[in-house]
Design an enzyme around this catalytic site. Sequence first.
Site, PDB file in Angstrom:
ATOM      1  N   ARG A 237     -14.924 -52.569  14.900  1.00 55.65           N
ATOM      2  CA  ARG A 237     -16.420 -53.049  14.834  1.00 55.65           C
ATOM      3  C   ARG A 237     -16.520 -51.692  16.422  1.00 55.65           C
ATOM      4  NH1 ARG A 237     -15.784 -55.142  11.532  1.00 55.65           N
ATOM      5  NH2 ARG A 237     -15.487 -57.378  11.231  1.00 55.65           N
ATOM      6  N   GLU A 266     -26.079 -51.890  13.767  1.00 58.38           N
ATOM      7  CA  GLU A 266     -26.388 -51.546  12.085  1.00 58.38           C
ATOM      8  C   GLU A 266     -27.268 -52.635  11.257  1.00 58.38           C
ATOM      9  OE1 GLU A 266     -21.765 -52.417  10.376  1.00 58.38           O
ATOM     10  OE2 GLU A 266     -21.051 -51.376  12.306  1.00 58.38           O
ATOM     11  N   HIS A 284     -20.331 -48.983   7.159  1.00 63.38           N
ATOM     12  CA  HIS A 284     -19.612 -49.950   7.133  1.00 63.38           C
ATOM     13  C   HIS A 284     -19.042 -50.389   5.926  1.00 63.38           C
ATOM     14  CE1 HIS A 284     -19.004 -53.296  10.019  1.00 63.38           C
ATOM     15  NE2 HIS A 284     -17.654 -53.802   8.706  1.00 63.38           N
TER      16      HIS A 284
END
Length: 324
Positions: A237, A266, A284
């Site tokens: 993360r 994000e 991601h």
Amino acid sequence: MARVVLSAFPMIDPETYREVLDEAVDEPVEIEVAELGSTENLIEAAGGADAVVTDINTPVTAEALDALGLRVVVRSAVGVDNIDVEAAAAKGVTVTRVPDYCTDEVATHSVSLLLSCLRSLKRYDDDVTDGGWNWEAGRPIRRVSASTVGFVSFGPIAQRAAEQLSGFGADLVAYDPFVEADEMAEFGVEKAAFDELFDRADHVGVYAPLTDATRGMVDADALDRLDEDSVVVNVSRGPVVDADALLDALEAGAIKGAGLDVLAEEPPEDDPLVGRDDTVVTPHAAWYSEEARDDLNRSGAADVAAVLNGEIPEGRVDPEADWL
């Protein structure tokens, strides 16, 4: 009739949920797809629902849990950092996740980011695109087999990455207070304290879940322990790594580069870590393969079915787990 609300997030496939739930649940199931993304949207969309399948961008807060009469919240991923697990437990709401759907994918992606940075592939590609053909554009490059790679956290994904890296001949060390040295040794990895890992490692991969204890753990002090040829990879993360400290280290030339599949925000807005010639940033996407997406949705749907049928789901999150 049971009511299930799915996030409209692209990872979540309504057709797979319909297929699994129609076959596995003892009562009729109504499935709705909704744009979530905020606590307010969640409360509005999931009123009266038995189950919610959520995404990374939707905070499942104590407020939301108080307002909704849910039986189960499925986090359609590995981590549950956007869900108040303790509040859910207090309300009698089961929280589940899918911990192993993309182990191989994330491990492979992390190794790919590491090798891409070590071999200066972005700099070489930019040079050739600009009309160059210069082997020196990527200097300096060090031999992988002469390096030590460190793992921050050593769960299943890091363990798989260690297996993949074993063929490169590098030394491997890991920090994880929840994994014993003898288990690490089975993967050819030596256990180290956190500071010791950064003192010894030439390159570091970050695999830790985001918790209060891990937020910002890879900070300026840790990065200062690395040398100018070091690469930092983060597939966990974004907030586990102090973004300001990482940027400072890159700007100062204190480390060689960074491979990042996750960022503090994000999608990013004007993130200074994006677009640098010493960083490789992916959206991601480390989790993704067609097979992983199918596994993710079938496992999530099976957990919903289990709760609706009064059973214990396979992906249940223990609210007293040490890693939360």
